[in-house]
Scaffold this motif. Structure first.
Motif, PDB file in Angstrom:
ATOM      1  N   GLU A  19       0.799  -1.175   0.126  1.00 14.69           N
ATOM      2  CA  GLU A  19      -0.152   0.049  -0.029  1.00 14.69           C
ATOM      3  C   GLU A  19       0.821   1.241  -0.045  1.00 14.69           C
ATOM      4  O   GLU A  19       0.669   2.310  -0.770  1.00 14.69           O
ATOM      5  N   SER A  20       1.882   1.289   0.892  1.00 13.78           N
ATOM      6  CA  SER A  20       2.778   2.481   0.990  1.00 13.78           C
ATOM      7  C   SER A  20       3.480   2.706  -0.338  1.00 13.78           C
ATOM      8  O   SER A  20       3.664   3.882  -0.491  1.00 13.78           O
ATOM      9  N   ARG A  21       4.060   1.637  -0.615  1.00 16.20           N
ATOM     10  CA  ARG A  21       4.796   1.496  -2.002  1.00 16.20           C
ATOM     11  C   ARG A  21       3.973   2.170  -3.166  1.00 16.20           C
ATOM     12  O   ARG A  21       4.498   2.987  -3.939  1.00 16.20           O
ATOM     13  N   TYR A  22       2.782   1.651  -3.348  1.00 16.79           N
ATOM     14  CA  TYR A  22       1.997   2.044  -4.329  1.00 16.79           C
ATOM     15  C   TYR A  22       1.636   3.613  -4.216  1.00 16.79           C
ATOM     16  O   TYR A  22       1.720   4.423  -5.140  1.00 16.79           O
ATOM     17  N   GLN A  23       1.445   3.974  -3.038  1.00 19.60           N
ATOM     18  CA  GLN A  23       0.885   5.464  -2.748  1.00 19.60           C
ATOM     19  C   GLN A  23       2.038   6.284  -2.945  1.00 19.60           C
ATOM     20  O   GLN A  23       1.797   7.576  -3.275  1.00 19.60           O
ATOM     21  N   ALA A  24       3.208   5.852  -2.743  1.00 18.85           N
ATOM     22  CA  ALA A  24       4.316   6.700  -2.974  1.00 18.85           C
ATOM     23  C   ALA A  24       4.744   7.118  -4.327  1.00 18.85           C
ATOM     24  O   ALA A  24       5.578   8.143  -4.588  1.00 18.85           O
ATOM     25  N   LEU A  25       4.052   6.271  -5.402  1.00 16.97           N
ATOM     26  CA  LEU A  25       4.462   6.625  -6.675  1.00 16.97           C
ATOM     27  C   LEU A  25       3.468   7.907  -7.261  1.00 16.97           C
ATOM     28  O   LEU A  25       2.491   7.763  -6.919  1.00 16.97           O
ATOM     29  N   PRO A  26       4.118   8.661  -7.974  1.00 17.94           N
ATOM     30  CA  PRO A  26       3.133   9.838  -8.385  1.00 17.94           C
ATOM     31  C   PRO A  26       2.103   9.106  -9.604  1.00 17.94           C
ATOM     32  O   PRO A  26       2.353   8.211 -10.175  1.00 17.94           O
ATOM     33  N   GLU A  27       0.957   9.837  -9.285  1.00 16.16           N
ATOM     34  CA  GLU A  27      -0.195   9.253 -10.364  1.00 16.16           C
ATOM     35  C   GLU A  27       0.416   8.943 -11.748  1.00 16.16           C
ATOM     36  O   GLU A  27       0.090   8.019 -12.219  1.00 16.16           O
ATOM     37  N   PRO A  28       1.131   9.785 -12.365  1.00 19.61           N
ATOM     38  CA  PRO A  28       1.567   9.654 -14.036  1.00 19.61           C
ATOM     39  C   PRO A  28       2.321   8.142 -13.908  1.00 19.61           C
ATOM     40  O   PRO A  28       2.559   7.825 -15.159  1.00 19.61           O
TER      41      PRO A  28
END
Length: 660
Positions: free
Chosen positions: A286-295
């Motif tokens: 979850e945290s690794r996904y959320q840390a990625l910028p949307e684009p």
């Protein structure tokens, strides 16, 4: 008789024959014997004369030539004036390979002039045909182009590279250019060739890079802080993310700044770290996904985020997660269905119904599941555009290549049949292609419907072509013996082999239902069926019976739950048990979507969907797909009507014929 005359004669003879006479190869018994003779290099003049008017004689002569190719001169007389004939195209390639094997570079160059070929092997052969004394600057540039750009060059290209090295043309820049190309093309195994021609210092550095590509934890101290090092580390850490996301993350944190990785490179590694954290359902996902910028979030990454939300079995959080899907994804039946399911489980059926209705327009697994939630009909718009008998016969007789392909297949000469088929098929218009597939299906060449027809929306609806019904007696008997749903067993055979009885997987699974010999023997012994050895699995009547027993075993193992049985048939019980231990509390449809293996995640819906289609093909009442999903095959179910949402969608204008 020359090849050109053979072809003209074939056209004349075929056109004169009634359609029924073209269903079997002419002089079939003689042809079978002649092919055996040709493959052993003993085709006699008597056999040739007996078959002198047969359209398949060119193949016999080509095969005979190939058997004695080591002692033969060039096959110009056989090729004559028709080099585009598939048998000749095949023979031209065989002779090209022979000249390269002989290292007869002048003859190879002459052959290349007559029959041009732009493959890397031919380019190298052409370069080697130039005498060393005449290898000028232009030659050197052409040779360097191969060196720099072709990462999968055949063995004889090494002679070109040796000459470049001996003349000093392979300087440090050229060596690093090839190194970079091999790395970019994932040809790590060939890096040793480049390292061998480098000066000592460069070779040592390149060896360190190669070590890093195989071991992301290797020492990086003293490496140049330049673009090449950044690219190597990006590739290495991305690969490490699949094996150990946490370690890849730590390595990236430690070295990204020191080696000046670009923001794009850092994001690409972070993407892989997040992806494999999601695939493996790690707590940090979850945290690794959320840390990625949307684009930076790919469509695939977003889907894996949804699967992680499903695994948590928290509908409120899952509903919020749909917002991160791309607009195009939200229009897919799969995500419409799942969003409807989540809303319904939250007590918001009124909001779920429109989503189910939208999904139910699709004739697929999730569309039909959505229809079950609504209690409605299944969207199903089959097309059946067989040509009239007269036009079909004209296609058969008017296209000698297609005719030869079908004959070769019936003779058991599959490799040569495919050469003829591919050459003929690309010249047909869409309607003729479908008719050709139907012809192939009639003689048991079932995989043409999958491998030849373009996978577009229209062709998907030719269910009669794409879902053959062979071996009906064997499938029916095996289903009855093991208490199986016949459509389900038929769907398994279609999914496993496309009804091709001779196929063998890389894991040695064999035949129609892709059985390992050890599994098949166990099933045979357990059920009192005489075991006839591994080769017997290529016989449909044997394979189907033992495959039905194997399917019965996994059904019983998993308490009759259809989706688990299908998953275990594909991935094995060990994998299914592992997934059950991790996420066994999920509803069946959500559990399937969380399967880490793409093949199995798609295989279960495929078999269940195929079962619906086979209900239709076998003229049986259509069982709701949700019942098969659970494994409920009890009698008394209400059959599902199949209906095309728009009558216009089930029609198609006749395909226009191509102008020749």
């Amino acid at each position: 008789m020359h090849r050109k005359q053979h072809v003209l004669f074939a056209i004349i003879v075929a056109a004169a024959l009634p359609a029924a006479a073209t269903t079997r190869p002419p002089q079939e018994a003689e042809l079978r014997n002649a092919f055996l003779s040709a493959k052993s290099g003993t085709l006699s003049e008597v056999q040739r004369q007996n078959l002198r008017r047969n359209p398949l004689l060119p193949w016999l002569e080509a095969i005979q030539f190939k058997q004695g190719i080591n002692a033969n001169a060039a096959p110009q007389a056989l090729i004559a004036g028709n080099p585009e004939d598939p048998a000749n195209v095949w023979l031209i390639g065989q002779w090209r390979s022979e000249l390269i094997r002989r290292q007869d570079w002048p003859a190879s160059a002459q052959w290349q002039t007559r029959f041009p070929d732009n493959t890397t092997g031919s380019r190298c052969a052409g370069l080697l045909a130039v005498e060393p004394a005449k290898r000028d600057a232009a030659w050197q540039q052409n040779a360097l182009a191969v060196w720099r750009t072709e990462s999968k060059s055949p063995a004889h290209c090494a002679q070109v590279f040796d000459h470049l090295r001996s003349t000093g043309a392979l300087d440090a820049g050229a060596a690093w250019q090839r190194f970079d190309r091999l790395v970019a093309d994932d040809a790590e195994a060939r890096l040793a060739e480049v390292i061998a021609v480098m000066a000592a210092g460069d070779a040592a550095l390149a060896s360190r890079y190669r070590t890093l590509l195989n071991d992301a934890t290797a020492d990086t101290s003293g490496l140049p802080q330049d673009g090449r090092s950044a690219r190597i580390l990006t590739k290495s850490y991305s690969a490490q993310a699949r094996r150990d996301p946490a370690q890849a993350s730590a390595l990236l944190d430690a070295n990204a700044s020191a080696f000046a990785l670009t923001p794009e490179q850092v994001q690409s590694v972070r993407h892989e770290i997040a992806l494999w954290s999601l695939v493996n359902y790690l707590p940090e996902a979850e945290s690794r996904y959320q840390a990625l910028p949307e684009p930076a979030r790919s469509a695939n990454l977003r889907e894996w985020y949804m699967r992680n939300r499903f695994s948590a079995n928290d509908d409120t959080l899952t509903l919020a997660a749909f917002a991160q899907l791309l607009p195009a994804q939200l229009q897919e039946a799969r995500w419409q269905y799942f969003k409807g399911r989540v809303l319904e489980r939250l007590g918001r059926r009124g909001e779920a119904v429109p989503l189910y209705a939208a999904a139910a327009k699709s004739a697929n697994f999730h569309g039909w599941l959505a229809a079950d939630r609504l209690g409605g009909d299944y969207s199903f718009c089959p097309l059946d555009q067989r040509m009239p008998a007269k036009e079909s016969a004209a296609l058969h007789t008017g296209h000698p290549g297609l005719q030869r392909a079908l004959w070769l297949w019936q003779l058991g000469e599959a490799n040569y049949a495919i050469w003829e088929w591919n050459a003929a098929f690309k010249k047909l218009d869409a309607g003729q292609q479908r008719e050709a597939v139907a012809m192939a299906q009639e003689i048991g060449w079932y995989d043409r419907a999958v491998f030849s027809l373009e996978a577009n929306e229209t062709n998907q609806r030719y269910y009669g072509l794409r879902f053959a019904t062979p071996y009906a007696g064997e499938l029916g008997a095996a289903s009855a013996r093991f208490g199986l749903d016949r459509s389900w067993l038929t769907a398994h055979a279609r999914a496993e082999s496309i009804f091709m009885p001779d196929v063998t997987s890389s894991a040695n699974a064999r035949g129609l239902l892709q059985l390992l010999p050890s599994t098949a023997e166990t099933i045979a012994v357990r059920n009192g069926i005489a075991w006839q050895g591994a080769e017997s699995l290529y016989r449909p009547e044997v394979n189907i019976l033992l495959g039905a027993g194997a399917l019965r075993d996994v059904i019983d193992t998993y308490g009759g739950k259809g989706y688990l049985a299908i998953g275990a048939y594909n991935a094995g019980p060990t994998a299914v048990n592992r997934w059950l231990a991790a996420r066994g509390g999920l509803d069946a449809d959500f559990w399937i979507e969380t399967i880490p293996y793409k093949e199995t995640r798609e295989y279960i819906p495929r078999v269940l969907s195929f079962s619906v289609i086979y209900d239709w093909r076998l003229k049986q009442p259509v069982m709701p797909i949700s019942r098969r999903l659970s494994g409920d095959f009890s009698p008394g179910f209400k059959p599902v009507p199949l209906r095309c949402p728009s009558p216009a969608a089930a029609t198609e204008a006749p395909a226009k014929k191509k102008r020749r």
